[in-house]
Design a protein around this motif. Structure first.
Motif, PDB file in Angstrom:
ATOM      1  N   ILE A  41       0.815  -1.215   0.000  1.00 20.48           N
ATOM      2  CA  ILE A  41       0.000   0.000   0.000  1.00 20.48           C
ATOM      3  C   ILE A  41       0.847   1.262   0.000  1.00 20.48           C
ATOM      4  N   TRP A  42       0.300   2.311  -0.610  1.00 19.92           N
ATOM      5  CA  TRP A  42       0.878   3.637  -0.456  1.00 19.92           C
ATOM      6  C   TRP A  42       0.432   4.186   0.896  1.00 19.92           C
ATOM      7  N   VAL A  43       1.374   4.612   1.704  1.00 15.95           N
ATOM      8  CA  VAL A  43       1.064   5.270   2.971  1.00 15.95           C
ATOM      9  C   VAL A  43       1.670   6.670   2.947  1.00 15.95           C
ATOM     10  N   VAL A  44       1.036   7.548   3.690  1.00 20.48           N
ATOM     11  CA  VAL A  44       1.530   8.916   3.824  1.00 20.48           C
ATOM     12  C   VAL A  44       1.949   9.100   5.281  1.00 20.48           C
ATOM     13  N   PRO A  45       3.240   9.196   5.551  1.00 23.27           N
ATOM     14  CA  PRO A  45       3.687   9.358   6.934  1.00 23.27           C
ATOM     15  C   PRO A  45       3.040  10.576   7.593  1.00 23.27           C
ATOM     16  N   GLU A  46       2.772  10.482   8.874  1.00 24.16           N
ATOM     17  CA  GLU A  46       2.202  11.624   9.599  1.00 24.16           C
ATOM     18  C   GLU A  46       3.130  12.829   9.514  1.00 24.16           C
ATOM     19  N   LYS A  47       4.440  12.584   9.391  1.00 21.56           N
ATOM     20  CA  LYS A  47       5.402  13.684   9.307  1.00 21.56           C
ATOM     21  C   LYS A  47       5.709  14.104   7.874  1.00 21.56           C
ATOM     22  N   SER A  48       4.919  13.619   6.909  1.00 21.58           N
ATOM     23  CA  SER A  48       5.076  14.068   5.526  1.00 21.58           C
ATOM     24  C   SER A  48       4.938  15.581   5.455  1.00 21.58           C
ATOM     25  N   LYS A  49       5.818  16.211   4.696  1.00 23.46           N
ATOM     26  CA  LYS A  49       5.791  17.664   4.568  1.00 23.46           C
ATOM     27  C   LYS A  49       4.880  18.125   3.433  1.00 23.46           C
ATOM     28  N   ASN A  50       4.470  17.200   2.592  1.00 20.32           N
ATOM     29  CA  ASN A  50       3.691  17.552   1.401  1.00 20.32           C
ATOM     30  C   ASN A  50       2.556  16.551   1.188  1.00 20.32           C
ATOM     31  N   LYS A  51       1.626  16.535   2.096  1.00 20.43           N
ATOM     32  CA  LYS A  51       0.577  15.520   2.054  1.00 20.43           C
ATOM     33  C   LYS A  51      -0.330  15.668   0.839  1.00 20.43           C
ATOM     34  N   ASP A  52      -0.690  16.896   0.475  1.00 16.78           N
ATOM     35  CA  ASP A  52      -1.577  17.081  -0.671  1.00 16.78           C
ATOM     36  C   ASP A  52      -0.942  16.536  -1.951  1.00 16.78           C
ATOM     37  N   LEU A  53       0.353  16.744  -2.099  1.00 15.67           N
ATOM     38  CA  LEU A  53       1.046  16.205  -3.257  1.00 15.67           C
ATOM     39  C   LEU A  53       1.078  14.680  -3.224  1.00 15.67           C
ATOM     40  N   ALA A  54       1.217  14.124  -2.045  1.00 13.33           N
ATOM     41  CA  ALA A  54       1.196  12.667  -1.900  1.00 13.33           C
ATOM     42  C   ALA A  54      -0.159  12.107  -2.339  1.00 13.33           C
ATOM     43  N   TYR A  55      -1.248  12.769  -1.937  1.00 13.26           N
ATOM     44  CA  TYR A  55      -2.577  12.330  -2.347  1.00 13.26           C
ATOM     45  C   TYR A  55      -2.720  12.399  -3.862  1.00 13.26           C
ATOM     46  N   ASP A  56      -2.199  13.454  -4.461  1.00 15.57           N
ATOM     47  CA  ASP A  56      -2.266  13.597  -5.920  1.00 15.57           C
ATOM     48  C   ASP A  56      -1.524  12.456  -6.616  1.00 15.57           C
ATOM     49  N   PHE A  57      -0.370  12.070  -6.057  1.00 20.75           N
ATOM     50  CA  PHE A  57       0.391  10.982  -6.667  1.00 20.75           C
ATOM     51  C   PHE A  57      -0.387   9.672  -6.605  1.00 20.75           C
ATOM     52  N   ILE A  58      -1.005   9.394  -5.460  1.00 19.59           N
ATOM     53  CA  ILE A  58      -1.824   8.181  -5.342  1.00 19.59           C
ATOM     54  C   ILE A  58      -2.914   8.184  -6.401  1.00 19.59           C
ATOM     55  N   ASP A  59      -3.562   9.343  -6.601  1.00 22.83           N
ATOM     56  CA  ASP A  59      -4.603   9.470  -7.623  1.00 22.83           C
ATOM     57  C   ASP A  59      -4.080   9.050  -9.000  1.00 22.83           C
ATOM     58  N   ILE A  60      -2.878   9.493  -9.329  1.00 23.12           N
ATOM     59  CA  ILE A  60      -2.311   9.187 -10.647  1.00 23.12           C
ATOM     60  C   ILE A  60      -2.056   7.690 -10.797  1.00 23.12           C
ATOM     61  N   THR A  61      -1.610   7.023  -9.741  1.00 25.01           N
ATOM     62  CA  THR A  61      -1.367   5.577  -9.839  1.00 25.01           C
ATOM     63  C   THR A  61      -2.665   4.789 -10.015  1.00 25.01           C
ATOM     64  N   MET A  62      -3.811   5.413  -9.734  1.00 30.22           N
ATOM     65  CA  MET A  62      -5.104   4.754  -9.906  1.00 30.22           C
ATOM     66  C   MET A  62      -5.735   5.069 -11.260  1.00 30.22           C
ATOM     67  N   LYS A  63      -5.105   5.923 -12.066  1.00 34.13           N
ATOM     68  CA  LYS A  63      -5.647   6.278 -13.373  1.00 34.13           C
ATOM     69  C   LYS A  63      -5.614   5.073 -14.322  1.00 34.13           C
ATOM     70  N   LYS A  64      -6.599   5.037 -15.230  1.00 37.53           N
ATOM     71  CA  LYS A  64      -6.691   3.928 -16.178  1.00 37.53           C
ATOM     72  C   LYS A  64      -5.389   3.722 -16.948  1.00 37.53           C
ATOM     73  N   GLU A  65      -4.755   4.817 -17.400  1.00 36.90           N
ATOM     74  CA  GLU A  65      -3.556   4.688 -18.211  1.00 36.90           C
ATOM     75  C   GLU A  65      -2.436   3.972 -17.454  1.00 36.90           C
ATOM     76  N   VAL A  66      -2.253   4.345 -16.201  1.00 35.59           N
ATOM     77  CA  VAL A  66      -1.200   3.724 -15.389  1.00 35.59           C
ATOM     78  C   VAL A  66      -1.585   2.296 -15.020  1.00 35.59           C
ATOM     79  N   GLN A  67      -2.857   2.080 -14.698  1.00 34.66           N
ATOM     80  CA  GLN A  67      -3.333   0.737 -14.369  1.00 34.66           C
ATOM     81  C   GLN A  67      -3.230  -0.199 -15.577  1.00 34.66           C
TER      82      GLN A  67
END
Length: 441
Positions: free
Chosen positions: A327-353
Protein backbone atom coordinates in the motif's frame (compact mmCIF):
# COMPACT_ATOMS: atom_id res chain seq x y z
CA UNK A 1 21.03 -17.98 11.40
CA UNK A 2 23.60 -15.51 12.74
CA UNK A 3 22.38 -13.68 15.81
CA UNK A 4 23.96 -10.48 17.09
CA UNK A 5 24.47 -9.57 20.70
CA UNK A 6 22.14 -6.86 22.01
CA UNK A 7 24.66 -4.01 21.73
CA UNK A 8 25.75 -5.07 18.24
CA UNK A 9 22.15 -5.40 17.08
CA UNK A 10 21.23 -1.95 18.40
CA UNK A 11 24.30 -0.45 16.73
CA UNK A 12 23.49 -2.15 13.43
CA UNK A 13 19.90 -0.93 13.50
CA UNK A 14 20.97 2.61 14.33
CA UNK A 15 23.46 2.55 11.45
CA UNK A 16 20.73 1.38 9.08
CA UNK A 17 18.44 4.21 10.16
CA UNK A 18 21.22 6.75 9.70
CA UNK A 19 21.90 5.35 6.24
CA UNK A 20 18.25 5.67 5.31
CA UNK A 21 18.10 9.18 6.70
CA UNK A 22 21.25 10.27 4.89
CA UNK A 23 19.74 9.46 1.51
CA UNK A 24 16.06 9.88 2.30
CA UNK A 25 15.57 13.34 3.76
CA UNK A 26 12.97 15.51 2.06
CA UNK A 27 13.95 18.94 0.89
CA UNK A 28 10.36 19.58 -0.08
CA UNK A 29 9.31 22.23 2.44
CA UNK A 30 6.73 24.56 1.05
CA UNK A 31 7.87 28.04 0.14
CA UNK A 32 5.62 29.41 2.81
CA UNK A 33 7.76 27.63 5.39
CA UNK A 34 5.08 25.00 6.07
CA UNK A 35 7.10 21.96 7.07
CA UNK A 36 4.26 20.76 9.29
CA UNK A 37 1.61 18.35 7.95
CA UNK A 38 -0.68 19.38 5.17
CA UNK A 39 1.68 20.40 2.42
CA UNK A 40 1.29 23.01 -0.27
CA UNK A 41 0.90 23.28 -4.03
CA UNK A 42 4.01 25.48 -3.92
CA UNK A 43 6.21 22.65 -2.63
CA UNK A 44 9.14 21.91 -4.95
CA UNK A 45 9.84 18.27 -4.09
CA UNK A 46 7.81 15.13 -3.41
CA UNK A 47 10.02 12.57 -1.69
CA UNK A 48 8.90 9.05 -2.59
CA UNK A 49 10.20 5.66 -1.50
CA UNK A 50 9.32 2.26 -2.90
CA UNK A 51 11.05 -1.09 -3.22
CA UNK A 52 9.92 -2.34 -6.65
CA UNK A 53 12.72 -3.12 -9.11
CA UNK A 54 12.78 -0.94 -12.19
CA UNK A 55 11.83 -3.71 -14.62
CA UNK A 56 9.01 -5.12 -12.50
CA UNK A 57 5.41 -4.35 -13.43
CA UNK A 58 4.98 -2.01 -10.48
CA UNK A 59 8.35 -0.34 -11.03
CA UNK A 60 7.40 0.32 -14.66
CA UNK A 61 3.99 1.70 -13.75
CA UNK A 62 5.22 3.89 -10.91
CA UNK A 63 7.96 5.34 -13.13
CA UNK A 64 5.26 6.41 -15.58
CA UNK A 65 3.18 7.81 -12.70
CA UNK A 66 6.15 9.93 -11.62
CA UNK A 67 6.44 11.36 -15.14
CA UNK A 68 2.72 12.15 -15.22
CA UNK A 69 2.92 13.71 -11.76
CA UNK A 70 5.71 16.08 -12.77
CA UNK A 71 3.91 16.96 -16.01
CA UNK A 72 0.74 17.84 -14.11
CA UNK A 73 2.59 19.69 -11.31
CA UNK A 74 4.86 22.27 -13.01
CA UNK A 75 7.87 23.14 -10.90
CA UNK A 76 7.50 20.11 -8.62
CA UNK A 77 10.07 17.31 -8.84
CA UNK A 78 9.75 13.76 -7.57
CA UNK A 79 12.72 12.77 -5.46
CA UNK A 80 12.49 9.00 -5.82
CA UNK A 81 14.62 6.69 -3.70
CA UNK A 82 14.45 2.94 -4.15
CA UNK A 83 14.74 1.08 -0.85
CA UNK A 84 15.17 -2.63 -0.23
CA UNK A 85 12.23 -4.65 1.09
CA UNK A 86 14.22 -5.74 4.13
CA UNK A 87 15.53 -2.21 4.67
CA UNK A 88 12.05 -0.72 4.99
CA UNK A 89 10.74 -3.77 6.87
CA UNK A 90 13.27 -3.35 9.66
CA UNK A 91 13.61 0.43 10.00
CA UNK A 92 10.33 2.05 8.95
CA UNK A 93 9.10 2.67 12.49
CA UNK A 94 12.24 4.54 13.51
CA UNK A 95 12.54 6.50 10.25
CA UNK A 96 8.88 7.56 10.18
CA UNK A 97 9.23 8.80 13.74
CA UNK A 98 12.05 11.12 12.65
CA UNK A 99 12.37 14.22 10.51
CA UNK A 100 13.74 12.04 7.70
CA UNK A 101 10.33 10.57 6.81
CA UNK A 102 9.46 10.69 3.09
CA UNK A 103 6.26 12.30 1.83
CA UNK A 104 4.87 9.04 0.49
CA UNK A 105 6.08 5.46 0.79
CA UNK A 106 5.22 1.95 -0.32
CA UNK A 107 4.77 -0.18 2.77
CA UNK A 108 3.80 -3.72 3.71
CA UNK A 109 0.13 -4.23 4.48
CA UNK A 110 -1.04 -6.19 7.50
CA UNK A 111 -1.32 -6.01 11.28
CA UNK A 112 2.39 -6.38 11.98
CA UNK A 113 3.44 -3.58 9.64
CA UNK A 114 0.95 -0.91 8.51
CA UNK A 115 -1.34 -1.80 11.40
CA UNK A 116 1.43 -1.34 13.95
CA UNK A 117 2.50 2.03 12.50
CA UNK A 118 -1.12 3.26 12.39
CA UNK A 119 -1.55 2.34 16.05
CA UNK A 120 1.65 4.22 16.87
CA UNK A 121 0.33 7.37 15.16
CA UNK A 122 2.99 7.34 12.44
CA UNK A 123 0.62 7.19 9.44
CA UNK A 124 -1.85 9.77 8.15
CA UNK A 125 -5.57 8.96 8.33
CA UNK A 126 -6.64 8.82 4.67
CA UNK A 127 -10.36 8.19 5.25
CA UNK A 128 -11.53 11.61 4.10
CA UNK A 129 -9.31 11.51 1.02
CA UNK A 130 -10.46 7.98 0.13
CA UNK A 131 -14.06 9.20 0.01
CA UNK A 132 -13.35 12.54 -1.65
CA UNK A 133 -11.13 11.08 -4.37
CA UNK A 134 -13.22 7.95 -4.99
CA UNK A 135 -10.65 5.37 -3.94
CA UNK A 136 -13.38 3.65 -1.94
CA UNK A 137 -15.35 3.15 -5.18
CA UNK A 138 -12.42 1.81 -7.20
CA UNK A 139 -11.45 -0.88 -4.68
CA UNK A 140 -13.66 -3.86 -3.91
CA UNK A 141 -14.45 -4.63 -0.25
CA UNK A 142 -11.99 -7.53 -0.21
CA UNK A 143 -9.19 -5.31 -1.51
CA UNK A 144 -10.05 -2.66 1.08
CA UNK A 145 -9.25 -5.16 3.86
CA UNK A 146 -5.58 -4.17 3.88
CA UNK A 147 -6.31 -0.44 3.61
CA UNK A 148 -8.24 -0.15 6.89
CA UNK A 149 -7.06 -0.61 10.48
CA UNK A 150 -8.87 -0.24 13.79
CA UNK A 151 -7.51 1.36 16.96
CA UNK A 152 -5.68 -1.89 17.82
CA UNK A 153 -3.94 -1.94 14.43
CA UNK A 154 -6.03 -4.89 13.22
CA UNK A 155 -6.83 -4.83 9.51
CA UNK A 156 -10.25 -5.05 7.93
CA UNK A 157 -12.15 -2.23 9.59
CA UNK A 158 -11.67 1.27 10.96
CA UNK A 159 -9.87 4.13 9.23
CA UNK A 160 -8.04 4.15 5.92
CA UNK A 161 -4.27 4.28 6.47
CA UNK A 162 -3.15 3.07 3.06
CA UNK A 163 -4.23 2.67 -0.55
CA UNK A 164 -3.55 -0.52 -2.52
CA UNK A 165 -3.54 -0.21 -6.28
CA UNK A 166 -2.60 -3.68 -7.48
CA UNK A 167 -3.30 -7.26 -6.49
CA UNK A 168 -0.89 -10.10 -5.78
CA UNK A 169 -0.83 -13.78 -4.98
CA UNK A 170 1.59 -16.66 -4.53
CA UNK A 171 1.65 -19.18 -7.36
CA UNK A 172 3.91 -21.70 -9.08
CA UNK A 173 6.35 -20.69 -11.83
CA UNK A 174 7.64 -23.55 -13.92
CA UNK A 175 10.27 -24.23 -16.58
CA UNK A 176 8.34 -25.71 -19.50
CA UNK A 177 11.47 -27.15 -21.12
CA UNK A 178 12.49 -29.02 -17.95
CA UNK A 179 8.95 -30.32 -17.48
CA UNK A 180 8.84 -31.60 -21.06
CA UNK A 181 12.26 -33.24 -20.83
CA UNK A 182 11.27 -35.02 -17.60
CA UNK A 183 7.88 -36.05 -19.00
CA UNK A 184 6.04 -34.08 -16.32
CA UNK A 185 2.66 -32.49 -17.03
CA UNK A 186 1.34 -29.38 -15.29
CA UNK A 187 -0.29 -30.68 -12.09
CA UNK A 188 -3.89 -29.83 -11.25
CA UNK A 189 -4.05 -31.58 -7.86
CA UNK A 190 -1.71 -31.65 -4.90
CA UNK A 191 -1.05 -35.38 -5.39
CA UNK A 192 0.02 -34.66 -8.97
CA UNK A 193 2.20 -31.82 -7.71
CA UNK A 194 4.06 -34.03 -5.23
CA UNK A 195 4.38 -36.74 -7.89
CA UNK A 196 6.06 -34.17 -10.15
CA UNK A 197 8.47 -33.24 -7.35
CA UNK A 198 9.30 -36.90 -6.88
CA UNK A 199 9.94 -37.42 -10.57
CA UNK A 200 12.48 -34.59 -10.69
CA UNK A 201 14.17 -35.67 -7.44
CA UNK A 202 14.60 -39.26 -8.69
CA UNK A 203 16.25 -37.90 -11.84
CA UNK A 204 18.78 -36.03 -9.66
CA UNK A 205 17.20 -32.58 -10.00
CA UNK A 206 16.19 -30.55 -6.96
CA UNK A 207 12.75 -29.41 -8.11
CA UNK A 208 11.98 -26.33 -5.99
CA UNK A 209 14.08 -23.16 -5.98
CA UNK A 210 13.78 -21.84 -2.45
CA UNK A 211 15.00 -19.06 -0.14
CA UNK A 212 14.95 -19.72 3.58
CA UNK A 213 16.60 -16.47 4.64
CA UNK A 214 13.65 -14.34 3.51
CA UNK A 215 9.92 -14.58 2.77
CA UNK A 216 9.68 -17.42 0.18
CA UNK A 217 10.16 -20.37 2.55
CA UNK A 218 7.62 -19.12 5.09
CA UNK A 219 5.12 -18.61 2.29
CA UNK A 220 5.60 -22.22 1.17
CA UNK A 221 5.15 -23.29 4.80
CA UNK A 222 1.88 -21.33 4.91
CA UNK A 223 0.70 -22.80 1.60
CA UNK A 224 1.11 -26.27 3.03
CA UNK A 225 -0.86 -25.30 6.14
CA UNK A 226 -3.59 -23.83 3.92
CA UNK A 227 -4.02 -27.20 2.20
CA UNK A 228 -5.41 -28.45 5.52
CA UNK A 229 -7.28 -25.23 6.41
CA UNK A 230 -10.68 -23.62 5.89
CA UNK A 231 -11.76 -19.96 5.87
CA UNK A 232 -12.64 -20.03 9.58
CA UNK A 233 -9.08 -21.10 10.42
CA UNK A 234 -7.61 -18.38 8.21
CA UNK A 235 -9.79 -15.71 9.84
CA UNK A 236 -8.81 -16.99 13.28
CA UNK A 237 -5.11 -16.82 12.47
CA UNK A 238 -5.08 -13.56 10.51
CA UNK A 239 -7.96 -11.57 12.03
CA UNK A 240 -8.06 -12.99 15.57
CA UNK A 241 -11.63 -14.29 15.15
CA UNK A 242 -10.88 -17.52 16.99
CA UNK A 243 -8.18 -19.50 18.76
CA UNK A 244 -5.37 -21.06 16.74
CA UNK A 245 -3.85 -24.38 17.76
CA UNK A 246 -0.28 -24.37 16.51
CA UNK A 247 -0.12 -28.12 17.04
CA UNK A 248 -3.34 -28.65 15.12
CA UNK A 249 -3.46 -30.38 11.73
CA UNK A 250 -2.72 -27.25 9.69
CA UNK A 251 0.65 -26.15 11.05
CA UNK A 252 1.68 -29.67 12.04
CA UNK A 253 1.26 -30.80 8.44
CA UNK A 254 3.17 -27.78 7.13
CA UNK A 255 6.14 -28.24 9.46
CA UNK A 256 6.38 -31.99 8.93
CA UNK A 257 6.06 -31.66 5.15
CA UNK A 258 8.84 -29.05 4.88
CA UNK A 259 11.08 -31.35 6.91
CA UNK A 260 10.14 -34.34 4.76
CA UNK A 261 10.64 -32.47 1.49
CA UNK A 262 14.20 -31.60 2.46
CA UNK A 263 14.91 -35.26 3.25
CA UNK A 264 13.38 -36.34 -0.08
CA UNK A 265 15.47 -33.84 -2.01
CA UNK A 266 12.56 -31.65 -3.10
CA UNK A 267 14.16 -28.64 -1.36
CA UNK A 268 17.92 -28.14 -1.03
CA UNK A 269 19.21 -28.01 2.53
CA UNK A 270 21.52 -25.12 1.66
CA UNK A 271 18.50 -23.04 0.62
CA UNK A 272 18.11 -22.18 4.32
CA UNK A 273 20.69 -19.44 3.78
CA UNK A 274 19.43 -18.23 0.40
CA UNK A 275 17.66 -14.91 -0.13
CA UNK A 276 14.76 -14.23 -2.46
CA UNK A 277 17.03 -12.67 -5.07
CA UNK A 278 19.26 -15.77 -5.05
CA UNK A 279 16.18 -17.94 -5.61
CA UNK A 280 14.83 -15.80 -8.44
CA UNK A 281 18.17 -15.56 -10.24
CA UNK A 282 18.61 -19.35 -10.01
CA UNK A 283 15.18 -20.00 -11.53
CA UNK A 284 15.67 -17.35 -14.23
CA UNK A 285 18.99 -19.02 -15.00
CA UNK A 286 17.28 -22.35 -15.69
CA UNK A 287 18.69 -24.19 -12.68
CA UNK A 288 15.35 -25.31 -11.17
CA UNK A 289 12.10 -26.51 -12.75
CA UNK A 290 9.85 -24.89 -10.12
CA UNK A 291 9.72 -21.68 -8.11
CA UNK A 292 6.89 -21.06 -5.66
CA UNK A 293 6.56 -17.32 -5.14
CA UNK A 294 4.54 -14.22 -5.83
CA UNK A 295 3.08 -12.51 -8.85
CA UNK A 296 5.49 -9.63 -8.18
CA UNK A 297 8.12 -11.68 -10.05
CA UNK A 298 6.02 -12.00 -13.19
CA UNK A 299 7.18 -8.90 -15.06
CA UNK A 300 10.78 -9.72 -14.30
CA UNK A 301 10.34 -13.26 -15.64
CA UNK A 302 9.01 -11.83 -18.89
CA UNK A 303 11.93 -9.44 -19.11
CA UNK A 304 14.83 -11.68 -18.12
CA UNK A 305 14.07 -15.29 -19.09
CA UNK A 306 15.64 -15.84 -22.50
CA UNK A 307 16.92 -19.42 -22.58
CA UNK A 308 13.76 -21.46 -22.04
CA UNK A 309 9.98 -21.40 -22.16
CA UNK A 310 8.20 -20.79 -18.87
CA UNK A 311 4.72 -20.53 -17.47
CA UNK A 312 2.76 -20.34 -14.23
CA UNK A 313 -0.17 -22.08 -12.59
CA UNK A 314 -2.23 -21.79 -9.44
CA UNK A 315 -1.06 -23.66 -6.34
CA UNK A 316 -3.09 -26.90 -6.22
CA UNK A 317 -5.47 -26.08 -3.39
CA UNK A 318 -8.35 -23.77 -2.59
CA UNK A 319 -6.24 -21.14 -0.82
CA UNK A 320 -3.00 -19.28 -1.44
CA UNK A 321 -1.27 -16.31 0.17
CA UNK A 322 -2.49 -13.17 -1.53
CA UNK A 323 -4.41 -9.95 -1.17
CA UNK A 324 -4.28 -6.46 -2.46
CA UNK A 325 -0.72 -5.43 -3.11
CA UNK A 326 1.45 -3.39 -0.80
CA UNK A 327 0.00 0.00 0.00
CA UNK A 328 0.88 3.64 -0.46
CA UNK A 329 1.06 5.27 2.97
CA UNK A 330 1.53 8.92 3.82
CA UNK A 331 3.69 9.36 6.93
CA UNK A 332 2.20 11.62 9.60
CA UNK A 333 5.40 13.68 9.31
CA UNK A 334 5.08 14.07 5.53
CA UNK A 335 5.79 17.66 4.57
CA UNK A 336 3.69 17.55 1.40
CA UNK A 337 0.58 15.52 2.05
CA UNK A 338 -1.58 17.08 -0.67
CA UNK A 339 1.05 16.21 -3.26
CA UNK A 340 1.20 12.67 -1.90
CA UNK A 341 -2.58 12.33 -2.35
CA UNK A 342 -2.27 13.60 -5.92
CA UNK A 343 0.39 10.98 -6.67
CA UNK A 344 -1.82 8.18 -5.34
CA UNK A 345 -4.60 9.47 -7.62
CA UNK A 346 -2.31 9.19 -10.65
CA UNK A 347 -1.37 5.58 -9.84
CA UNK A 348 -5.10 4.75 -9.91
CA UNK A 349 -5.65 6.28 -13.37
CA UNK A 350 -6.69 3.93 -16.18
CA UNK A 351 -3.56 4.69 -18.21
CA UNK A 352 -1.20 3.72 -15.39
CA UNK A 353 -3.33 0.74 -14.37
CA UNK A 354 -3.40 -0.51 -17.97
CA UNK A 355 0.39 -0.18 -18.15
CA UNK A 356 0.67 -2.15 -14.93
CA UNK A 357 -1.44 -4.95 -16.39
CA UNK A 358 0.46 -5.04 -19.67
CA UNK A 359 3.78 -5.13 -17.78
CA UNK A 360 2.93 -8.30 -15.87
CA UNK A 361 1.14 -6.86 -12.84
CA UNK A 362 -2.39 -7.28 -11.52
CA UNK A 363 -4.21 -3.94 -11.75
CA UNK A 364 -7.27 -3.07 -9.67
CA UNK A 365 -8.73 -0.35 -11.92
CA UNK A 366 -7.65 -1.21 -15.46
CA UNK A 367 -9.75 -1.60 -18.59
CA UNK A 368 -9.77 -5.41 -19.19
CA UNK A 369 -9.92 -4.87 -22.95
CA UNK A 370 -6.65 -2.91 -22.76
CA UNK A 371 -4.64 -5.92 -21.50
CA UNK A 372 -3.17 -7.36 -24.70
CA UNK A 373 -0.53 -9.92 -23.65
CA UNK A 374 -1.89 -13.48 -23.31
CA UNK A 375 0.42 -14.38 -20.41
CA UNK A 376 -0.65 -11.25 -18.57
CA UNK A 377 -4.31 -12.04 -19.17
CA UNK A 378 -3.77 -15.52 -17.69
CA UNK A 379 -2.05 -14.02 -14.64
CA UNK A 380 -4.98 -11.67 -14.02
CA UNK A 381 -7.58 -14.36 -14.72
CA UNK A 382 -5.93 -16.70 -12.20
CA UNK A 383 -5.98 -13.93 -9.60
CA UNK A 384 -9.65 -13.32 -10.31
CA UNK A 385 -10.35 -17.06 -10.05
CA UNK A 386 -8.57 -17.26 -6.70
CA UNK A 387 -10.39 -14.18 -5.46
CA UNK A 388 -13.79 -15.44 -6.68
CA UNK A 389 -13.37 -18.76 -4.84
CA UNK A 390 -12.54 -16.85 -1.64
CA UNK A 391 -9.01 -18.17 -1.88
CA UNK A 392 -6.93 -15.13 -0.90
CA UNK A 393 -5.48 -16.04 2.48
CA UNK A 394 -3.26 -13.01 3.25
CA UNK A 395 0.31 -13.72 4.47
CA UNK A 396 1.71 -15.67 7.43
CA UNK A 397 3.81 -12.86 8.91
CA UNK A 398 0.92 -10.38 9.21
CA UNK A 399 -0.63 -11.23 12.58
CA UNK A 400 2.01 -9.95 15.00
CA UNK A 401 4.77 -7.31 15.05
CA UNK A 402 8.13 -8.95 14.43
CA UNK A 403 6.49 -12.17 13.26
CA UNK A 404 8.28 -12.07 9.90
CA UNK A 405 11.63 -12.70 11.58
CA UNK A 406 10.11 -15.36 13.83
CA UNK A 407 8.88 -17.29 10.81
CA UNK A 408 12.12 -16.85 8.87
CA UNK A 409 14.05 -18.32 11.78
CA UNK A 410 11.58 -21.15 12.36
CA UNK A 411 11.38 -22.33 8.76
CA UNK A 412 15.17 -22.05 8.41
CA UNK A 413 15.46 -24.47 11.32
CA UNK A 414 13.10 -26.87 9.55
CA UNK A 415 15.14 -26.73 6.35
CA UNK A 416 18.56 -27.15 7.94
CA UNK A 417 17.27 -29.70 10.46
CA UNK A 418 18.34 -27.78 13.56
CA UNK A 419 14.98 -28.37 15.26
CA UNK A 420 12.18 -30.89 15.06
CA UNK A 421 8.81 -29.77 13.65
CA UNK A 422 7.11 -29.76 17.06
CA UNK A 423 9.89 -27.58 18.50
CA UNK A 424 9.53 -25.07 15.67
CA UNK A 425 5.76 -24.94 16.22
CA UNK A 426 6.32 -24.06 19.88
CA UNK A 427 8.78 -21.38 18.76
CA UNK A 428 6.33 -19.68 16.36
CA UNK A 429 3.34 -20.03 18.71
CA UNK A 430 4.79 -18.03 21.60
CA UNK A 431 5.16 -14.60 19.93
CA UNK A 432 1.73 -14.96 18.32
CA UNK A 433 0.06 -15.73 21.63
CA UNK A 434 2.02 -12.98 23.39
CA UNK A 435 0.68 -10.48 20.86
CA UNK A 436 -2.87 -11.69 21.46
CA UNK A 437 -2.40 -11.01 25.15
CA UNK A 438 -1.00 -7.54 24.41
CA UNK A 439 -4.03 -6.49 22.38
CA UNK A 440 -6.47 -7.94 24.87
CA UNK A 441 -7.78 -10.92 22.85
Amino acid sequence: MVKLGRSAAVAALAAAVLALGACGGSDGKSEGGGASGGGSAEAKTLTLWHYETGNSAMGTAWAEAMKEFEASHPGVKVKFEEKGFEQIQKTAGMVLNSDEAPDIMEYNKGNATAGLLSKQGLLTDLTEEATKRGWDKLLSPSLQTTAKYDERGIMGSGKWFGVPNYGEYVMVYYNKDMFEKAGVKVPTTFDEFTAALDTFAKKGTTPIAMAGAEYPAQQLFYLLALNKANRAWIDSFELYKGKVDFHGPEFTYAAQTISDWVKKGYIAKNSAGMKAEDMGVAFIGGKFPIMVSGSWWFGRMQEEIKGFKWGSFLWPGQFAPGSSGNIWVVPEKSKNKDLAYDFIDITMKKEVQNLLGNSGGIPVAADPAAITDEQNKELIENFNKLSTQDGLAFYPDWPAPGYYDVLVSGVQELINGDKKPEEVLDEIAQPYNDNLADIGN
